[in-house]
Design an enzyme around this catalytic site. Structure first.
Site, PDB file in Angstrom:
ATOM      1  N   CYS A  42     -17.651   1.911 -18.857  1.00 32.84           N
ATOM      2  CA  CYS A  42     -18.415   1.491 -17.644  1.00 32.84           C
ATOM      3  C   CYS A  42     -19.630   0.174 -18.228  1.00 32.84           C
ATOM      4  O   CYS A  42     -19.925  -0.195 -17.370  1.00 32.84           O
ATOM      5  CB  CYS A  42     -19.518   3.128 -18.386  1.00 32.84           C
ATOM      6  SG  CYS A  42     -18.467   4.225 -17.643  1.00 32.84           S
ATOM      7  N   CYS A  75     -25.045   4.256 -11.263  1.00 36.09           N
ATOM      8  CA  CYS A  75     -24.244   5.378 -11.278  1.00 36.09           C
ATOM      9  C   CYS A  75     -24.519   6.683 -11.534  1.00 36.09           C
ATOM     10  O   CYS A  75     -24.969   7.010 -13.083  1.00 36.09           O
ATOM     11  CB  CYS A  75     -23.009   5.021 -11.715  1.00 36.09           C
ATOM     12  SG  CYS A  75     -21.714   6.370 -12.418  1.00 36.09           S
ATOM     13  N   CYS A 135     -18.355  -2.105 -15.727  1.00 38.37           N
ATOM     14  CA  CYS A 135     -18.451  -1.956 -14.205  1.00 38.37           C
ATOM     15  C   CYS A 135     -19.674  -2.268 -13.817  1.00 38.37           C
ATOM     16  O   CYS A 135     -20.756  -1.843 -14.576  1.00 38.37           O
ATOM     17  CB  CYS A 135     -18.343  -0.542 -14.148  1.00 38.37           C
ATOM     18  SG  CYS A 135     -18.797   0.271 -12.545  1.00 38.37           S
ATOM     19  N   GLU A 149       0.710  -1.714   0.173  1.00 39.90           N
ATOM     20  CA  GLU A 149      -0.171  -0.163  -0.044  1.00 39.90           C
ATOM     21  C   GLU A 149       1.023   0.776   0.015  1.00 39.90           C
ATOM     22  O   GLU A 149       0.499   1.770  -0.383  1.00 39.90           O
ATOM     23  CB  GLU A 149      -0.714   0.052   0.987  1.00 39.90           C
ATOM     24  CG  GLU A 149      -1.869  -1.681   1.237  1.00 39.90           C
ATOM     25  CD  GLU A 149      -2.948  -0.626  -0.047  1.00 39.90           C
ATOM     26  OE1 GLU A 149      -2.765   0.598  -0.480  1.00 39.90           O
ATOM     27  OE2 GLU A 149      -3.331  -1.386  -0.537  1.00 39.90           O
ATOM     28  N   CYS A 208     -12.949   2.281 -13.847  1.00 41.30           N
ATOM     29  CA  CYS A 208     -12.952   3.376 -13.226  1.00 41.30           C
ATOM     30  C   CYS A 208     -11.923   4.004 -13.533  1.00 41.30           C
ATOM     31  O   CYS A 208     -11.964   4.750 -12.015  1.00 41.30           O
ATOM     32  CB  CYS A 208     -14.272   3.352 -11.929  1.00 41.30           C
ATOM     33  SG  CYS A 208     -14.926   5.114 -12.360  1.00 41.30           S
TER      34      CYS A 208
END
Length: 355
Positions: free
Chosen positions: A207, A216, A210, A45, A200
């Protein structure tokens, strides 16, 4: 128009859509996902902050080979850590990683903390990174809000304005915390990060691929190209610099480098002497009896940081006298020797040695 009440999103359907997508398409073979530990999650991370996955993977492998445990990282010195970070950029991340490892060794018996409060008290670990460590590393219910998640949630509710404002940050955290499931929070958070990185995306989002498309708001209003809004006044300033590439007449494979102070630009790394002006560089050379009559200026180059661009002019000079330039913070780097150096210095060394 924004979502009427963005904190009242249908939680269960949102979670199911993400977890179902992750089961089919999630990136489960990422190296830090194999035999996951809180330490691996923390290192990955930290590396992934402002850096793409494909860039991080080889650095992660090398770093974990040298520092396979938190104990080995805390026992290392900063030069060793920076050397294995060299080329990845944003070196404050590596310095904070090392500082935190030593604090964990001193105050947590060498065990990665397992609470939000303990984690965020460590250098370089913010609320989102802590949430990733808790959910991916410990299997706890903890929300995240990195750049990918901000973008997904901003589009989902059609957020007005830049996500970085204090009000929008509070709103997005409230949404993220509401949506994070009690169980499978790690898979859920990984799904968010994967969708943000592969579906995204900032420009040209896919899209149709997704799982959140049907609900959305930005997609429905066909404004994904404008949401999230850019930071106001986000033009990046440009700084100028001159880099002196000092070579040794007695050994044409030796280059003079100086170690930067521990904080600030390239803190703790080895770099060519840098100057704000050509006049300052020439004065430095004269004071050290370096012949500047054959000084060779190379074409200007650019390196982009988060908050500014650095335009630097490399200049090559030669010297026969080591005594004239030896500084307490300097050394002669020879071919085959390894030091922690930033990407622009590495590129110049490669370019010049090939000439």
């Amino acid at each position: 128009m924004p979502h009427e009440n963005p904190t009242q999103i249908e939680t269960l359907s949102f979670q199911q859509a993400l977890l179902g997508w992750y089961d089919r398409y999630g990136r489960k073979n990422l190296p830090w996902k194999l035999e996951t530990t809180p330490y691996k999650v923390w290192v990955s991370e930290t590396m992934l902050q402002q850096t793409q996955v494909n860039t991080v993977i080889p650095y992660f492998f090398r770093f974990m080979q040298r520092f396979p445990t938190l104990e080995s990282l805390s026992a290392a010195n900063q030069d060793q850590v920076l050397q294995h970070w060299s080329g990845l950029g944003y070196y404050a991340r590596a310095r904070n990683l090392h500082r935190s490892a030593r604090l964990i060794a001193d105050h947590h018996a060498g065990e990665m903390p397992a609470t939000l409060e303990q984690l965020t008290a460590l250098p370089g670990i913010g609320r989102s990174t802590a949430g990733a460590i808790l959910s991916l590393g410990y299997g706890k219910c903890a929300a995240i809000l990195d750049g990918n998640v901000k973008r997904i949630l901003s589009r989902y509710v059609n957020l007005e304005g830049w996500p970085g404002t204090a009000a929008n940050q509070r709103l997005l955290w409230a949404i993220s915390e509401r949506l994070t499931p009690e169980k499978q929070a790690g898979d859920y958070n990984q799904a968010l990060m994967d969708i943000g990185a592969t579906v995204c995306t900032r420009t040209h989002p896919d899209c149709n691929a997704c799982p959140l498309q049907s609900a959305c708001t930005a997609h429905q209003l066909q404004c994904t190209d404008r949401v999230p809004a850019s930071k106001p006044g986000s033009s990046i300033p440009v700084r100028k610099s001159w880099m002196l590439i000092l070579r040794n007449n007695g050994d044409d494979n030796a280059f003079y480098l100086e170690k930067r102070p521990g904080a600030g630009l390239w803190g703790g790394l080895w770099v060519f002497p840098c100057f704000d002006s050509e006049a300052d560089m020439l004065t430095w050379c004269r004071q050290r009896r370096i012949d500047i009559s054959q000084l060779e200026l190379l074409p200007e180059q650019r390196h982009t940081f988060t908050h500014f661009r650095l335009d630097y002019t490399p200049a090559i000079a030669w010297t026969s006298s080591l005594d004239g330039v030896q500084e307490t913070s300097g050394c002669w780097l020879k071919a085959g020797e390894a030091l922690a150096i930033p990407a622009p210095v590495s590129r110049l060394l490669t370019e010049i040695t090939r000439r």
